[in-house]
Structure formats: structure tokens, C-alpha cells
Design a protein around this motif. Structure first.
Motif, PDB file in Angstrom:
ATOM      1  N   GLY A 370       1.079  -1.327  -0.181  1.00 51.21           N
ATOM      2  CA  GLY A 370      -0.127  -0.193   0.013  1.00 51.21           C
ATOM      3  C   GLY A 370       0.697   0.538  -0.020  1.00 51.21           C
ATOM      4  N   ARG A 371       2.138   1.263   0.035  1.00 50.74           N
ATOM      5  CA  ARG A 371       3.311   1.800  -0.106  1.00 50.74           C
ATOM      6  C   ARG A 371       3.531   2.777  -1.143  1.00 50.74           C
ATOM      7  NH1 ARG A 371       5.789   3.101   5.568  1.00 50.74           N
ATOM      8  NH2 ARG A 371       6.868   4.228   4.673  1.00 50.74           N
ATOM      9  N   THR A 372       3.859   3.527  -1.586  1.00 49.58           N
ATOM     10  CA  THR A 372       4.666   4.204  -2.869  1.00 49.58           C
ATOM     11  C   THR A 372       5.933   4.140  -2.538  1.00 49.58           C
ATOM     12  OG1 THR A 372       2.546   5.538  -2.798  1.00 49.58           O
ATOM     13  CG2 THR A 372       4.771   5.854  -4.819  1.00 49.58           C
ATOM     14  N   LEU A 373       6.882   3.476  -2.981  1.00 51.86           N
ATOM     15  CA  LEU A 373       8.608   3.979  -3.116  1.00 51.86           C
ATOM     16  C   LEU A 373       8.770   4.258  -4.457  1.00 51.86           C
ATOM     17  CD1 LEU A 373       9.123   0.177  -1.601  1.00 51.86           C
ATOM     18  CD2 LEU A 373       8.829   2.011  -0.347  1.00 51.86           C
ATOM     19  N   PRO A 374      10.224   4.500  -3.487  1.00 54.69           N
ATOM     20  CA  PRO A 374      10.866   4.993  -5.481  1.00 54.69           C
ATOM     21  C   PRO A 374      11.774   3.465  -6.166  1.00 54.69           C
ATOM     22  CG  PRO A 374      12.183   5.966  -2.410  1.00 54.69           C
ATOM     23  CD  PRO A 374      10.803   5.049  -3.183  1.00 54.69           C
ATOM     24  N   VAL A 375      11.501   3.743  -6.565  1.00 49.41           N
ATOM     25  CA  VAL A 375      12.555   2.106  -7.688  1.00 49.41           C
ATOM     26  C   VAL A 375      13.214   2.889  -8.738  1.00 49.41           C
ATOM     27  CG1 VAL A 375      12.305  -0.018  -8.139  1.00 49.41           C
ATOM     28  CG2 VAL A 375      10.910   0.984  -6.416  1.00 49.41           C
ATOM     29  N   PRO A 382      11.618  -7.724 -21.888  1.00 57.99           N
ATOM     30  CA  PRO A 382      10.788  -7.095 -23.065  1.00 57.99           C
ATOM     31  C   PRO A 382       9.273  -8.066 -22.763  1.00 57.99           C
ATOM     32  CG  PRO A 382      12.718  -7.241 -23.735  1.00 57.99           C
ATOM     33  CD  PRO A 382      12.910  -7.811 -21.953  1.00 57.99           C
ATOM     34  N   GLU A 383       9.459  -9.374 -22.443  1.00 55.38           N
ATOM     35  CA  GLU A 383       8.682 -10.390 -22.571  1.00 55.38           C
ATOM     36  C   GLU A 383       7.386 -10.397 -21.704  1.00 55.38           C
ATOM     37  OE1 GLU A 383      11.904 -12.210 -19.719  1.00 55.38           O
ATOM     38  OE2 GLU A 383      11.541 -10.484 -22.104  1.00 55.38           O
ATOM     39  N   THR A 384       7.312  -9.501 -20.589  1.00 58.71           N
ATOM     40  CA  THR A 384       6.604  -9.488 -19.428  1.00 58.71           C
ATOM     41  C   THR A 384       5.877  -8.241 -19.741  1.00 58.71           C
ATOM     42  OG1 THR A 384       7.717  -9.107 -18.600  1.00 58.71           O
ATOM     43  CG2 THR A 384       7.211 -11.527 -19.018  1.00 58.71           C
ATOM     44  N   GLY A 385       6.466  -7.443 -20.743  1.00 56.56           N
ATOM     45  CA  GLY A 385       6.540  -6.019 -20.161  1.00 56.56           C
ATOM     46  C   GLY A 385       6.055  -5.734 -18.741  1.00 56.56           C
ATOM     47  N   ARG A 386       7.784  -5.784 -18.057  1.00 61.22           N
ATOM     48  CA  ARG A 386       8.010  -5.480 -16.514  1.00 61.22           C
ATOM     49  C   ARG A 386       8.787  -5.238 -16.534  1.00 61.22           C
ATOM     50  NH1 ARG A 386       3.570  -6.880 -14.048  1.00 61.22           N
ATOM     51  NH2 ARG A 386       4.023  -6.846 -11.727  1.00 61.22           N
ATOM     52  N   ILE A 387       9.867  -4.630 -15.592  1.00 61.32           N
ATOM     53  CA  ILE A 387      10.706  -3.719 -15.030  1.00 61.32           C
ATOM     54  C   ILE A 387      11.244  -4.433 -13.452  1.00 61.32           C
ATOM     55  CG2 ILE A 387      12.758  -2.359 -14.279  1.00 61.32           C
ATOM     56  CD1 ILE A 387      11.451  -1.027 -16.462  1.00 61.32           C
ATOM     57  N   ARG A 388      12.287  -5.104 -12.914  1.00 62.05           N
ATOM     58  CA  ARG A 388      12.773  -5.346 -11.493  1.00 62.05           C
ATOM     59  C   ARG A 388      13.932  -4.548 -11.506  1.00 62.05           C
ATOM     60  NH1 ARG A 388      13.185 -10.199  -9.167  1.00 62.05           N
ATOM     61  NH2 ARG A 388      11.595 -10.422 -10.189  1.00 62.05           N
ATOM     62  N   GLY A 389      13.760  -3.814 -10.300  1.00 63.73           N
ATOM     63  CA  GLY A 389      14.276  -2.475 -10.214  1.00 63.73           C
ATOM     64  C   GLY A 389      14.477  -3.014  -8.603  1.00 63.73           C
ATOM     65  N   LEU A 390      15.186  -1.503  -8.091  1.00 63.03           N
ATOM     66  CA  LEU A 390      15.443  -2.024  -6.203  1.00 63.03           C
ATOM     67  C   LEU A 390      15.029  -0.614  -5.528  1.00 63.03           C
ATOM     68  CD1 LEU A 390      17.553  -3.325  -4.407  1.00 63.03           C
ATOM     69  CD2 LEU A 390      19.109  -1.591  -4.965  1.00 63.03           C
ATOM     70  N   SER A 391      14.416  -0.259  -4.480  1.00 60.99           N
ATOM     71  CA  SER A 391      14.145   0.493  -3.993  1.00 60.99           C
ATOM     72  C   SER A 391      15.393   1.478  -3.242  1.00 60.99           C
ATOM     73  CB  SER A 391      12.990   0.364  -2.791  1.00 60.99           C
ATOM     74  OG  SER A 391      13.510  -0.867  -2.611  1.00 60.99           O
ATOM     75  N   GLU A 403      10.339  -0.406 -21.341  1.00 54.54           N
ATOM     76  CA  GLU A 403      11.909  -0.809 -21.100  1.00 54.54           C
ATOM     77  C   GLU A 403      12.796   0.677 -20.855  1.00 54.54           C
ATOM     78  OE1 GLU A 403      14.829  -3.871 -22.064  1.00 54.54           O
ATOM     79  OE2 GLU A 403      13.518  -3.207 -23.393  1.00 54.54           O
ATOM     80  N   GLU A 404      12.229   2.211 -21.322  1.00 53.55           N
ATOM     81  CA  GLU A 404      12.206   3.076 -20.919  1.00 53.55           C
ATOM     82  C   GLU A 404      12.683   3.613 -19.419  1.00 53.55           C
ATOM     83  OE1 GLU A 404       9.698   5.098 -23.292  1.00 53.55           O
ATOM     84  OE2 GLU A 404      10.278   4.576 -25.402  1.00 53.55           O
ATOM     85  N   LEU A 405      12.006   2.829 -19.001  1.00 51.44           N
ATOM     86  CA  LEU A 405      12.589   3.080 -17.560  1.00 51.44           C
ATOM     87  C   LEU A 405      13.434   2.898 -16.502  1.00 51.44           C
ATOM     88  CD1 LEU A 405       8.841   3.931 -15.642  1.00 51.44           C
ATOM     89  CD2 LEU A 405      10.177   5.628 -17.106  1.00 51.44           C
ATOM     90  N   VAL A 406      13.632   2.190 -18.033  1.00 48.51           N
ATOM     91  CA  VAL A 406      15.534   1.123 -16.742  1.00 48.51           C
ATOM     92  C   VAL A 406      15.887   2.719 -16.731  1.00 48.51           C
ATOM     93  CG1 VAL A 406      17.800   0.098 -17.608  1.00 48.51           C
ATOM     94  CG2 VAL A 406      14.995  -1.459 -17.960  1.00 48.51           C
ATOM     95  N   ASN A 407      16.629   2.542 -16.005  1.00 48.10           N
ATOM     96  CA  ASN A 407      17.898   3.654 -15.247  1.00 48.10           C
ATOM     97  C   ASN A 407      17.071   4.958 -15.086  1.00 48.10           C
ATOM     98  OD1 ASN A 407      20.212   3.769 -13.725  1.00 48.10           O
ATOM     99  ND2 ASN A 407      21.163   4.877 -16.370  1.00 48.10           N
ATOM    100  N   ARG A 408      15.654   4.488 -14.554  1.00 49.61           N
ATOM    101  CA  ARG A 408      14.750   5.655 -14.073  1.00 49.61           C
ATOM    102  C   ARG A 408      14.683   5.553 -13.050  1.00 49.61           C
ATOM    103  NH1 ARG A 408      13.097   8.850 -18.236  1.00 49.61           N
ATOM    104  NH2 ARG A 408      12.701  10.816 -17.020  1.00 49.61           N
ATOM    105  N   ALA A 427       2.987   4.613 -10.737  1.00 52.89           N
ATOM    106  CA  ALA A 427       2.911   5.960 -10.617  1.00 52.89           C
ATOM    107  C   ALA A 427       2.822   6.431 -11.135  1.00 52.89           C
ATOM    108  CB  ALA A 427       2.458   5.777  -9.226  1.00 52.89           C
ATOM    109  N   GLY A 428       3.973   6.549 -11.714  1.00 53.19           N
ATOM    110  CA  GLY A 428       4.797   7.942 -12.469  1.00 53.19           C
ATOM    111  C   GLY A 428       6.460   7.932 -12.199  1.00 53.19           C
ATOM    112  N   LEU A 429       6.712   9.214 -12.608  1.00 52.53           N
ATOM    113  CA  LEU A 429       8.173   9.588 -12.224  1.00 52.53           C
ATOM    114  C   LEU A 429       8.752   9.200 -11.231  1.00 52.53           C
ATOM    115  CD1 LEU A 429       9.786  10.114 -15.382  1.00 52.53           C
ATOM    116  CD2 LEU A 429      10.487   8.012 -14.448  1.00 52.53           C
ATOM    117  N   TRP A 430      10.060   8.978 -10.267  1.00 55.72           N
ATOM    118  CA  TRP A 430       9.643   9.836  -8.741  1.00 55.72           C
ATOM    119  C   TRP A 430       9.653  11.498  -8.254  1.00 55.72           C
ATOM    120  CZ3 TRP A 430       8.526   7.972  -3.854  1.00 55.72           C
ATOM    121  CH2 TRP A 430       8.645   8.159  -3.119  1.00 55.72           C
TER     122      TRP A 430
END
Length: 435
Positions: A370-375, A382-391, A403-408, A427-430
Motif C-alpha cells: 500500500g506504500r509508494t516507493l522510489p524504485v 520485454p517478454e512480460t513488459g515488466r521491470i525489476r528494480g531496487l528501492s 524498458e525506457e524506464l530502466v535506469n530511471r 504511478a509515475g516518475l519519482w
């Protein structure tokens, strides 16, 4: 073009040095390939903290020989530094190089040399030059090397030499260069990072270094590597709490929750001191990820002493633990101590600590639903349209995004947990959400 593959075991310092060796080989005209593929040269950058890491080094060497029987196989790193003879006796090994030799590894490998310098004679820290890192979003930066502590169980001072700090201006320049090359997070690493600056003239401190990096603002996220409990100062905790740059993440080598065991280990704090420190961290940084190292089965550890550790672990708000079964290392004080704990008892105690760690991590993850985290997006799928990131507080987060949001750095609303990973929605860019 000759192909080189590097396998890395152990700490973030070794990971930094492997990246720097890779860059050195590429500048010398080699092509880097994964360790799982045929190569002309295989380099195993070893760790020797436990008998298990020694065995893993030997396994990787044999695997490399199977991948290409004609390849040149090189062992380097801490196992190579402290026990070169063991590796030289392996028929699969062509050359053994010490930690100092990583500075010139491409040339030494080309010449077919084996060499182990006296690491204890090293007076200054000369980190390998590095301008890029394989992960593309986060980079490790070596600020310090070596250790003066000589804890009873630890072989690292013999493998890395005395504590030596990279000059402050050089660290700052390293951060600037990594930031200029697109890295959004820099992780400060060292063998005994809390001793940073004590050997420099004029003297500096880790807190002073962190303050300079944060104030300069070249990189959006700064993460601090493992720091000894008695060296995590209130100044440093306060900096972390006040800064938008410093990630709320601490890793503290606890090793034992029993004062008598800590004393035999040569550790310079008590369980009470450690508890009070964690309380100060959580008061200043309520969402901080707090990791710890714990050793199970140190020589002479009684059932009662082990339970003191287990109870302390259960009481404190850890986010995760690294549990190490005690490993007898020749040349350390603990290797000759009486009352070595039987292997089956060590395994049982380690399992109980790992079970406690699983509970701790699960409870920590649950807090963020339920919280919003900066990731920081790290890898696109690409096959799933998802990104794995680190908070910022060191949690793996999976979310739907291009994939445009990798390294963002994205704002991600956490919805559920799956296999120790937080799943959320974008929810958008941090910066747009929290400007």
C-alpha cells in the motif's frame, strides 16, 4: 580477438575489482564473454572467508577447464593471496595472481606469469580504474581496502593487508565519472569502510566523505556498504536521515549476540551496545533496511550463548541476515581455539538463525504493501513488459513498465509480495510525484 571470462566470489570489493579487471582486459583488446561460455582465458576472482567459498573457487576452476580444455585458467583474489600453493597444485590452474596483481592482470596473464606480492607491505590504496559497470544502473566504488582488526575468526587482514584509504578527492572524482557515465546509484565499498580516512593526512572520516558526496549531488543515490557497529556514528546516521541522496540502508556485522562470544571473537562492542545502535537507526530512519552478519558455532559457543544470539536476533527489527557457519581458517586465532563446535550442531544453529531471518524479511516486506516507493529500474523484461528494480531501502520491486524506464527512478505503489519480491504498479516518475 581472444575471449576472457571472469567469475567473481565474495564481497562488493571483489565485484568492483572484477569490473575493473574486465575493463582492463577490454582496453588491452580482449572480448569479454560470460563464464558459462567457451573462452580463451578464464579468471576466477576468489573469496576465502569460508571453506565453502574455497570449495566454490575450485569448482569454478574445474568447470572452466571442462568448458575449454585449451583455455588459460587464472586464479586471483583472496584465496589465491593466502593459499597460493593449494591452487598451484590444481592441474587445471595455469597461473595464480595475488590481490595486488589485479592492477596489471592483463599484462601478467599475457606473459603467463604467476605472482603473489606481500600484501601486508602495501601502504596506500590504489583502486583499479573503473569507468563502467556491468549492471548499467548501479556501480560499486572502492573507497578503502584492508583491515587492521584481526578478529579471531577472520582471514581477511591476511588476504587484503592493512587498512588503506583512497584519497578523498579521488573518491569524489570516481563518483563524478560514474555519474557522467549514466549511473544513478553508487555503492561505496571497502573491507573496513568505517576506518575510512584514518590513515590519510590530513585525516578524514567516513561521515565526512559521505557528506561531501551528498552535498556535491553528482549522483542521485548513494549507498553505504557494510560498517562496523562501533563505527556507525550518530553523525553518519543523522546524515542519512537528513539527505535525499543517501539510501536508508545499513549493514552491520553483528556476528554474535552473546557478550562472552563477542569477547572471544575480539569484537569491540557488546550486545547492549548493538541493540542501542539499532534503536538509534530505527528512530532516525523508520523505513531503513537493516541487515546483519551472524556466525553460528564459533569455538566454545554453548547452547546458552547461542540462545543469547537467537533471542537478540528475534528481538531486533532486522530486515534480513547473512548467516555464516563458523569456518576454521588456518592462520587465524580461532583455528586453534579449544571446544570446536561439532559440524552437525553448527548446521542446526545456522538453520535456526536462517529461519529467523526468513521471518524478519517477511515482516519487513509486509510493511510496504500500500506504500509508494522510489524504485530504480535495473532490468527490463520485454517478454512480460515488466521491470525489476531496487528501492532506496534495498527491496527488490517488480512492476509493469516499458524498458525506457530502466535506469530511471519510478514511483511504484506496492500491492503484494511474491517469493520475496514486492510487486507493484507504476504511478509515475519519482521526481514528478515528489518534487
Amino acid at each position: 580477438m581472444k575471449r576472457v571470462a571472469i567469475a567473481t566470489l565474495g564481497c562488493k570489493t571483489n565485484q568492483f575489482e572484477s569490473a575493473a579487471m574486465s575493463e582492463q582486459f577490454q582496453k588491452a583488446g580482449y572480448r569479454m564473454v560470460p563464464f558459462t561460455e567457451p573462452a580463451d582465458i578464464y579468471v576466477v576472482n576468489s573469496c576465502t572467508v569460508t571453506a565453502r567459498t574455497d570449495a566454490e573457487t575450485r569448482r569454478l576452476i574445474r568447470r572452466a577447464r571442462r568448458l575449454n580444455p585449451q583455455a588459460r585458467i587464472v586464479a586471483t583474489g583472496c584465496y589465491a593471496q593466502v593459499a597460493p600453493g593449494e591452487l598451484e597444485r590444481m592441474p587445471e590452474v595455469d597461473s595464480v595472481l595475488g590481490n595486488r596483481e589485479k592492477q596489471d592482470i592483463a599484462g601478467l596473464v599475457e606473459a603467463g606469469e604467476s605472482r603473489i606480492s606481500d600484501i601486508s607491505a602495501e601502504q596506500t590504496a590504489e583502486p583499479l580504474p573503473l569507468s563502467s559497470f556491468a549492471e548499467h544502473t548501479r556501480a560499486f566504488l572502492q573507497a578503502q581496502n584492508g583491515c587492521n582488526s584481526f578478529c579471531a575468526y577472520c582471514i581477511v587482514p591476511f588476504a587484503r593487508g592493512r587498512s588503506r584509504s583512497v584519497p578523498l578527492d579521488d573518491v569524489l572524482q570516481g563518483v563524478r565519472e560514474l555519474a557522467a557515465n549514466g549511473y544513478r546509484e553508487v555503492v561505496l565499498t571497502g573491507i573496513h569502510l568505517g576506518a575510512y580516512g584514518l590513515d590519510l593526512s590530513p585525516r578524514h572520516s567516513l561521515a565526512g566523505l559521505v557528506r561531501r558526496i551528498a552535498d556535491e549531488g553528482a549522483v542521485p543515490r548513494l549507498r553505504i556498504g557494510s560498517v562496523e557497529p562501533n563505527e556507525l556514528s550518530d553523525e553518519l546516521i543523522g546524515l542519512m536521515a537528513a539527505s535525499e541522496v543517501i539510501c536508508p540502508h545499513v549493514h552491520l556485522p553483528l556476528q554474535s549476540g552473546s557478550d562472552t562470544v563477542l569477547h572471544r571473537m575480539g569484537r569491540r562492542y557488546t550486545a547492549r551496545f548493538f541493540s542501542d545502535l539499532v534503536a538509534r537507526v530505527t528512530a532516525a530512519l523508520p523505513d531503513a533496511f537493516i541487515g546483519a552478519d551472524v556466525i553460528a558455532g564459533f569455538p566454545g559457543e554453548t547452547d546458552e550463548e547461542f540462545l543469547e544470539t537467537l533471542h537478540l536476533v528475534e528481538e531486533l527489527p532486522f530486515s534480513d541476515l547473512h548467516v555464516f557457519p563458523f569456518s576454521r581458517r588456518a592462520g587465524t586465532k580461532a583455528a586453534g581455539m579449544p571446544a570446536q563446535v561439532p559440524a552437525d550442531v553448527v548446521r542446526g544453529r545456522g538453520e535456526r538463525l536462517r529461519n529467523a531471518a526468513v521471518m524478519k524479511k517477511g515482516a519487513f516486506l509486509q510493511r510496504f504493501i500500500g506504500r509508494t516507493l522510489p524504485v530504480l529500474g535495473q532490468t527490463g523484461q520485454p517478454e512480460t513488459g515488466r521491470i525489476r528494480g531496487l528501492s532506496r531501502n534495498y527491496l527488490q520491486v517488480d512492476y509493469a513498465a516499458s524498458e525506457e524506464l530502466v535506469n530511471r527512478e519510478a514511483a511504484v505503489v506496492i500491492e503484494r509480495i511474491r517469493d520475496g519480491v514486492l510487486l507493484g504498479r507504476l504511478a509515475g516518475l519519482w521526481g514528478e510525484q515528489h518534487s
